[in-house]
Design a protein around this motif. Structure first.
Motif, PDB file in Angstrom:
ATOM      1  N   TRP A  42       0.852  -1.169   0.024  1.00 16.02           N
ATOM      2  CA  TRP A  42      -0.082   0.128   0.052  1.00 16.02           C
ATOM      3  C   TRP A  42       0.914   1.255   0.021  1.00 16.02           C
ATOM      4  N   ARG A  43       0.395   2.277  -0.537  1.00 14.80           N
ATOM      5  CA  ARG A  43       0.969   3.475  -0.726  1.00 14.80           C
ATOM      6  C   ARG A  43       0.056   4.686  -0.630  1.00 14.80           C
ATOM      7  N   LEU A  44       0.032   5.323   0.492  1.00 16.40           N
ATOM      8  CA  LEU A  44      -0.470   6.821   0.598  1.00 16.40           C
ATOM      9  C   LEU A  44       0.303   7.989  -0.079  1.00 16.40           C
ATOM     10  N   ALA A  45      -0.342   8.417  -1.295  1.00  9.69           N
ATOM     11  CA  ALA A  45       0.412   9.386  -1.916  1.00  9.69           C
ATOM     12  C   ALA A  45      -0.177  10.963  -1.657  1.00  9.69           C
ATOM     13  N   ARG A  46       0.377  11.879  -1.448  1.00 11.11           N
ATOM     14  CA  ARG A  46       0.161  13.409  -1.101  1.00 11.11           C
ATOM     15  C   ARG A  46       0.642  14.109  -2.529  1.00 11.11           C
ATOM     16  N   TRP A  47      -0.553  14.925  -2.699  1.00 11.12           N
ATOM     17  CA  TRP A  47      -0.554  15.784  -4.034  1.00 11.12           C
ATOM     18  C   TRP A  47       0.537  16.718  -3.623  1.00 11.12           C
ATOM     19  N   SER A  48       1.846  16.982  -4.338  1.00  8.73           N
ATOM     20  CA  SER A  48       2.744  18.571  -3.999  1.00  8.73           C
ATOM     21  C   SER A  48       2.369  19.405  -5.051  1.00  8.73           C
ATOM     22  N   SER A  49       1.934  20.544  -4.729  1.00  8.49           N
ATOM     23  CA  SER A  49       1.708  21.541  -5.656  1.00  8.49           C
ATOM     24  C   SER A  49       2.949  22.213  -6.106  1.00  8.49           C
ATOM     25  N   VAL A  50       3.883  22.000  -5.488  1.00  5.45           N
ATOM     26  CA  VAL A  50       5.467  22.680  -5.743  1.00  5.45           C
ATOM     27  C   VAL A  50       5.710  21.668  -7.102  1.00  5.45           C
ATOM     28  N   SER A  51       6.135  20.481  -7.037  1.00 14.91           N
ATOM     29  CA  SER A  51       6.572  19.539  -7.904  1.00 14.91           C
ATOM     30  C   SER A  51       5.429  18.962  -9.021  1.00 14.91           C
TER      31      SER A  51
END
Length: 178
Positions: A114-123
């Motif tokens: 499992w992977r919880l990913a967070r959106w990065s507005s910078v990259s």
């Protein structure tokens, strides 16, 4: 990238309503049966007391207790169902991700992560926030992952990679806010 958003809601309110209606129907049936049985089985001395002006008293106590509903429907293989659990308050949210994993070779261990990913507005990309690794033997397994997000509002998604697959299964986006 999809722009779908999902409001994560707890499930079970419909089932809870059905349980309440069932409990009320049972209570009504019980009261009706008790009244019917009392009318037919009144002792003759009680009938004499009632005729003499001494009313017969009977106390009936009824109660209904609500139980937590733990029924969860099984998600389809290849999809991830996400539910929210009660948090500790503030900006602390707890989630459960569930899916069904099929093992093409039931005699061998199938690994998944499992992977919880967070959106990065910078990259402008999804960055890993949490991971968990596991595996099982058998033809099929309902897998579940409980995770929390604390003091970090933003857009998240869950990814599940099964075996050596190059493309993970992805959930819809979910917004964590305080």
């Amino acid at each position: 990238m999809g722009t779908r958003s999902t409001a994560v809601l707890g499930t079970g309110s419909a089932t809870a309503a059905k349980l309440l209606v069932g409990a009320l129907a049972f209570t009504a049936a019980y009261v009706g049966a008790s009244a019917y049985g009392t009318a037919d089985s009144a002792p003759s001395s009680a009938a004499g007391e009632q005729a003499a002006g001494h009313p017969r008293e009977q106390t009936v106590t009824l109660s209904v207790a609500a139980l937590p509903v733990t029924e969860e429907t099984e998600p389809e293989a290849g999809t991830i169902a996400v539910t929210t659990l009660p948090g500790k308050g503030g900006c602390d949210q707890v989630f459960t991700a569930r899916t069904v994993v099929l093992n093409p070779d039931a005699g061998r261990t199938l690994l998944y992560n499992w992977r919880l990913a967070r959106w990065s507005s910078v990259s402008r990309s999804w960055k890993t926030y949490q991971t968990e690794y596991s595996g099982f033997m058998g033809a099929r397994r309902n897998v579940k992952w409980e995770f929390s997000v604390r003091d970090n509002p933003g857009w998240y998604r869950i990814e599940l990679t099964v075996g050596g697959a190059k493309k993970p299964i992805r959930s819809d986006r979910l917004l964590v806010s305080c």
